[in-house]
Write a protein that holds these residues in place. Structure first.
Motif, mmCIF file in Angstrom:
data_model
loop_
_atom_site.group_PDB
_atom_site.id
_atom_site.type_symbol
_atom_site.label_atom_id
_atom_site.label_comp_id
_atom_site.label_asym_id
_atom_site.label_seq_id
_atom_site.Cartn_x
_atom_site.Cartn_y
_atom_site.Cartn_z
ATOM 1 N N ALA A 166 0.832 -1.201 0.000
ATOM 2 C CA ALA A 166 0.000 0.000 0.000
ATOM 3 C C ALA A 166 0.855 1.234 0.000
ATOM 4 N N ARG A 167 0.378 2.262 -0.688
ATOM 5 C CA ARG A 167 1.089 3.546 -0.746
ATOM 6 C C ARG A 167 0.195 4.627 -0.174
ATOM 7 N N PHE A 168 0.810 5.548 0.565
ATOM 8 C CA PHE A 168 0.098 6.645 1.190
ATOM 9 C C PHE A 168 0.555 7.937 0.554
ATOM 10 N N ASP A 169 -0.346 8.544 -0.202
ATOM 11 C CA ASP A 169 0.011 9.738 -0.970
ATOM 12 C C ASP A 169 -0.254 11.038 -0.210
ATOM 13 N N ASN A 170 -0.997 10.979 0.869
ATOM 14 C CA ASN A 170 -1.281 12.239 1.576
ATOM 15 C C ASN A 170 -1.076 12.029 3.083
ATOM 16 N N PRO A 171 -0.901 13.148 3.831
ATOM 17 C CA PRO A 171 -0.633 13.053 5.280
ATOM 18 C C PRO A 171 -1.765 12.388 6.058
ATOM 19 N N TYR A 172 -3.019 12.589 5.643
ATOM 20 C CA TYR A 172 -4.150 12.008 6.370
ATOM 21 C C TYR A 172 -4.089 10.483 6.321
ATOM 22 N N SER A 173 -3.810 9.937 5.175
ATOM 23 C CA SER A 173 -3.710 8.481 5.030
ATOM 24 C C SER A 173 -2.568 7.926 5.869
ATOM 25 N N LYS A 174 -1.451 8.700 5.900
ATOM 26 C CA LYS A 174 -0.316 8.257 6.720
ATOM 27 C C LYS A 174 -0.698 8.244 8.212
ATOM 28 N N PHE A 175 -1.461 9.279 8.636
ATOM 29 C CA PHE A 175 -1.869 9.360 10.038
ATOM 30 C C PHE A 175 -2.799 8.209 10.415
ATOM 31 N N VAL A 176 -3.731 7.861 9.511
ATOM 32 C CA VAL A 176 -4.663 6.768 9.784
ATOM 33 C C VAL A 176 -3.907 5.445 9.882
ATOM 34 N N ALA A 177 -2.965 5.230 9.009
ATOM 35 C CA ALA A 177 -2.194 3.988 9.047
ATOM 36 C C ALA A 177 -1.379 3.894 10.338
ATOM 37 N N PHE A 178 -0.821 5.044 10.755
ATOM 38 C CA PHE A 178 -0.032 5.075 12.002
ATOM 39 C C PHE A 178 -0.941 4.802 13.215
ATOM 40 N N ALA A 179 -2.143 5.404 13.210
ATOM 41 C CA ALA A 179 -3.057 5.248 14.333
ATOM 42 C C ALA A 179 -3.530 3.801 14.477
ATOM 43 N N LYS A 180 -3.685 3.087 13.347
ATOM 44 C CA LYS A 180 -4.122 1.695 13.403
ATOM 45 C C LYS A 180 -3.124 0.825 14.152
ATOM 46 N N ILE A 181 -1.876 1.205 14.141
ATOM 47 C CA ILE A 181 -0.845 0.420 14.826
ATOM 48 C C ILE A 181 -0.585 0.978 16.232
ATOM 49 N N ALA A 182 -0.523 2.318 16.364
ATOM 50 C CA ALA A 182 -0.117 2.944 17.614
ATOM 51 C C ALA A 182 -1.186 2.816 18.712
ATOM 52 N N LEU A 183 -2.453 3.011 18.379
ATOM 53 C CA LEU A 183 -3.493 2.998 19.412
ATOM 54 C C LEU A 183 -3.662 1.620 20.060
ATOM 55 N N PRO A 184 -3.715 0.510 19.313
ATOM 56 C CA PRO A 184 -3.779 -0.801 19.984
ATOM 57 C C PRO A 184 -2.566 -1.076 20.863
ATOM 58 N N LEU A 185 -1.378 -0.654 20.370
ATOM 59 C CA LEU A 185 -0.181 -0.857 21.189
ATOM 60 C C LEU A 185 -0.253 -0.040 22.485
ATOM 61 N N ALA A 186 -0.779 1.183 22.408
ATOM 62 C CA ALA A 186 -0.908 2.026 23.599
ATOM 63 C C ALA A 186 -1.874 1.421 24.607
#
Length: 199
Positions: free
Chosen positions: A2-22
């Motif tokens: 998957a490729r993330f072309d905009n900052p919003y998509s990058k933030f959503v992808a990061f949140a999917k991993i970071a929030l469960p870990l938190a």
């Protein structure tokens, strides 16, 4: 891939991993730093004798109210009431309090250490340290009094000490009742009345 072309998509992808870990880190922290239970904060239980409660019949904090034949309101309450096992419809009570409110706006309050309420005879006998206060300003003490439950009548067959507007007095007996002719409520001292007059 998957490729993330905009900052919003990058933030959503990061949140999917970071929030469960938190959330896993927070749960692990709860278990790691959990304190031992403080047993002193447990719910307190009353220190009572269960066998005595099961064996004895008693009622705590009862109250009795009635209207006498002449229209007065009578209330009697006690801290503890137990049935008299030898006599039907008779109860023994501790720390008795009472009030008699008459139609002419007069009133009498009662306090006693002990009492026996006889239902069939319509009499409450108070004993121990008995104290009577009237709305006319008298405070009367005695070792024993009897009050009727169906009519406005309070009587002390023994010695009484009293203080009132006229002074201090002692007497062999005392009666509070309604006069049959005038229908007024009277406080009458009898039997060797001695008065220390305070003008």
């Amino acid at each position: 891939m998957a490729r993330f072309d905009n900052p919003y998509s990058k933030f959503v992808a990061f949140a999917k991993i970071a929030l469960p870990l938190a959330s896993l880190v927070l749960l692990a922290t709860l278990f790691l730093f959990a304190r031992d239970r403080d047993t002193s904060l447990s719910i307190p239980y009353a220190d009572v004798d269960i066998e005595t409660l099961a064996r004895e019949q008693r009622v705590e904090g009862p109250s009795f109210a009635t209207v006498t034949r002449d229209g007065s309101e009578l209330e009697i309450s006690a801290d503890l009431v137990r049935p008299d096992l030898s006599t039907e419809d008779v109860v023994n009570s501790n720390a008795v309090r009472g009030a008699l409110r008459m139609p002419d706006n007069g009133s009498v309050t009662l306090k006693a250490d002990d009492g026996v309420i006889d239902g069939p005879s319509q009499i409450a006998e108070l004993s121990g340290h008995v104290e009577i206060e009237t709305s006319t300003g008298y405070t009367i003490t005695s070792n024993r009094i009897a009050t009727m439950l169906d009519v406005s009548r309070i009587e002390s067959p023994g010695n009484v000490d009293a203080t009132g507007p006229a002074g201090d007095l002692t007497a062999g007996s005392m009666v509070i009742s309604q006069d049959a002719e005038t229908e007024d409520y009277l406080l009458v001292f009898k039997g060797g009345v001695k008065l220390v007059y305070q003008p």
